[in-house]
Design a protein around this motif. Structure first.
Motif, PDB file in Angstrom:
ATOM      1  N   ASP A   1      21.414  14.410  -8.786  1.00  0.00           N
ATOM      2  CA  ASP A   1      20.734  15.692  -8.588  1.00  0.00           C
ATOM      3  C   ASP A   1      20.599  16.486  -9.884  1.00  0.00           C
ATOM      4  O   ASP A   1      19.586  17.165 -10.106  1.00  0.00           O
ATOM      5  CB  ASP A   1      21.483  16.531  -7.554  1.00  0.00           C
ATOM      6  CG  ASP A   1      21.414  15.942  -6.152  1.00  0.00           C
ATOM      7  OD1 ASP A   1      20.487  15.156  -5.885  1.00  0.00           O
ATOM      8  OD2 ASP A   1      22.294  16.266  -5.330  1.00  0.00           O
ATOM      9  N   SER A   2      21.612  16.398 -10.746  1.00  0.00           N
ATOM     10  CA  SER A   2      21.613  17.234 -11.957  1.00  0.00           C
ATOM     11  C   SER A   2      20.981  16.545 -13.161  1.00  0.00           C
ATOM     12  O   SER A   2      20.626  17.213 -14.134  1.00  0.00           O
ATOM     13  CB  SER A   2      23.054  17.639 -12.304  1.00  0.00           C
ATOM     14  OG  SER A   2      23.829  16.494 -12.631  1.00  0.00           O
ATOM     15  N   TYR A   3      20.813  15.219 -13.101  1.00  0.00           N
ATOM     16  CA  TYR A   3      20.330  14.496 -14.275  1.00  0.00           C
ATOM     17  C   TYR A   3      19.166  13.553 -13.965  1.00  0.00           C
ATOM     18  O   TYR A   3      18.071  13.720 -14.505  1.00  0.00           O
ATOM     19  CB  TYR A   3      21.486  13.711 -14.888  1.00  0.00           C
ATOM     20  CG  TYR A   3      21.077  12.856 -16.073  1.00  0.00           C
ATOM     21  CD1 TYR A   3      20.761  13.429 -17.296  1.00  0.00           C
ATOM     22  CD2 TYR A   3      21.014  11.463 -15.962  1.00  0.00           C
ATOM     23  CE1 TYR A   3      20.383  12.640 -18.377  1.00  0.00           C
ATOM     24  CE2 TYR A   3      20.643  10.672 -17.038  1.00  0.00           C
ATOM     25  CZ  TYR A   3      20.322  11.270 -18.246  1.00  0.00           C
ATOM     26  OH  TYR A   3      19.937  10.484 -19.304  1.00  0.00           O
ATOM     27  N   LEU A   4      19.373  12.586 -13.093  1.00  0.00           N
ATOM     28  CA  LEU A   4      18.339  11.569 -12.874  1.00  0.00           C
ATOM     29  C   LEU A   4      17.046  12.147 -12.334  1.00  0.00           C
ATOM     30  O   LEU A   4      15.955  11.655 -12.660  1.00  0.00           O
ATOM     31  CB  LEU A   4      18.862  10.499 -11.903  1.00  0.00           C
ATOM     32  CG  LEU A   4      20.003   9.609 -12.406  1.00  0.00           C
ATOM     33  CD1 LEU A   4      20.437   8.654 -11.307  1.00  0.00           C
ATOM     34  CD2 LEU A   4      19.579   8.834 -13.650  1.00  0.00           C
ATOM     35  N   THR A   5      17.132  13.174 -11.514  1.00  0.00           N
ATOM     36  CA  THR A   5      15.929  13.751 -10.899  1.00  0.00           C
ATOM     37  C   THR A   5      15.349  14.900 -11.713  1.00  0.00           C
ATOM     38  O   THR A   5      14.385  15.536 -11.274  1.00  0.00           O
ATOM     39  CB  THR A   5      16.253  14.258  -9.479  1.00  0.00           C
ATOM     40  OG1 THR A   5      17.252  15.281  -9.560  1.00  0.00           O
ATOM     41  CG2 THR A   5      16.760  13.129  -8.600  1.00  0.00           C
ATOM     42  N   GLN A   6      15.916  15.148 -12.894  1.00  0.00           N
ATOM     43  CA  GLN A   6      15.480  16.266 -13.726  1.00  0.00           C
ATOM     44  C   GLN A   6      14.786  15.776 -14.997  1.00  0.00           C
ATOM     45  O   GLN A   6      15.059  14.680 -15.469  1.00  0.00           O
ATOM     46  CB  GLN A   6      16.682  17.132 -14.117  1.00  0.00           C
ATOM     47  CG  GLN A   6      17.475  17.665 -12.941  1.00  0.00           C
ATOM     48  CD  GLN A   6      16.657  18.539 -12.020  1.00  0.00           C
ATOM     49  OE1 GLN A   6      15.841  19.346 -12.490  1.00  0.00           O
ATOM     50  NE2 GLN A   6      16.845  18.385 -10.717  1.00  0.00           N
ATOM     51  N   PRO A   7      13.890  16.572 -15.572  1.00  0.00           N
ATOM     52  CA  PRO A   7      13.302  16.209 -16.867  1.00  0.00           C
ATOM     53  C   PRO A   7      14.312  16.375 -17.990  1.00  0.00           C
ATOM     54  O   PRO A   7      15.319  17.071 -17.837  1.00  0.00           O
ATOM     55  CB  PRO A   7      12.137  17.199 -17.015  1.00  0.00           C
ATOM     56  CG  PRO A   7      12.547  18.384 -16.196  1.00  0.00           C
ATOM     57  CD  PRO A   7      13.349  17.835 -15.040  1.00  0.00           C
TER      58      PRO A   7
END
Length: 225
Positions: free
Chosen positions: A28-34
């Motif tokens: 949620d905090s890394y893989l799905t973020q730019p």
């Protein structure tokens, strides 16, 4: 040991719930973020969010701090057989979003991860799947920015996912990988991918053909003819 759906937290054993929570937090905090370091627009992995939304991720943990390689090999062989049988969600079109994640939360010697990845990658590629290694400090460079480390993860993991057309830069180093890629996707490959592959296959051994080349802005990457 069994893989359980990340969407069904009640089915995971209590000891694995902290591992599931840690993975979800990282996703949620890394893989799905730019990321500014990524070298392209969009999230680090554009498939994680839809995969989680459609409940197409399964996770298991190997709690031993020093698991025996023979046990890990048995687990990976199980993953090789299980992955094609996983549910595909809302029709076969979503099968590319499936992921089978094996986490080693107490492992400190990450050479085991690299060794298993090297030993089994060809087996998965032959079946149209990708087999990835993740762990703290993994130095594998990114595709768009060589200083970016996309496999540097807070948890040591071995991940199975579907092979996609965008994976061709990772499969050109060995003829059997390139062959598996072509068998899976030809003749639906985008024109620029076919061009690069022809260049790699016909170039002299000492020459270098980039995996991606600049193309005119109006050139489509569509796989349709």
């Amino acid at each position: 040991m069994q893989w359980v759906s990340l969407g069904d937290t009640g089915s995971s054993c209590p000891a694995a719930r902290s591992t599931v929570a840690a993975f979800r937090s990282w996703a949620d905090s890394y893989l799905t973020q730019p990321s500014d370091e990524l070298g392209r627009d969009g999230p680090v992995c554009p498939y994680v969010k839809p995969s989680l939304r459609r409940d197409l991720m399964w996770l298991a943990q190997v709690p031993a701090a020093e698991p025996r390689p023979m046990w890990v090999r048995a687990i990976i062989r199980d993953a090789l057989e299980l992955y094609p049988e996983l549910p595909t969600g809302n029709g076969s079109s979503s099968s590319v979003l499936r992921a089978l994640i094996t986490v080693f939360p107490n492992l400190h010697d990450y050479t085991l991860i690299d060794e298993m990845h090297q030993e089994f990658k060809s087996n998965f590629v032959e079946r149209g799947a990708m087999f990835g290694q993740f762990y703290p400090g993994c130095a594998q460079p990114g595709l768009w920015n060589k200083d970016f480390r996309p496999l540097d993860a807070p948890l040591p993991m071995l991940v199975v996912r579907s092979m996609m057309t965008t994976d061709f830069p990772f499969l050109l180093d060995r003829p059997e990988w390139a062959d598996a890629y072509v068998r899976k996707f030809a003749p639906t490959l985008p024109a620029h991918v076919r061009s690069v592959m022809v260049g790699r296959l016909t170039s002299r051994p000492a020459s270098w053909v980039p995996a991606y080349e600049a193309r005119p802005a109006d050139e489509s990457c569509s796989t349709s003819s």
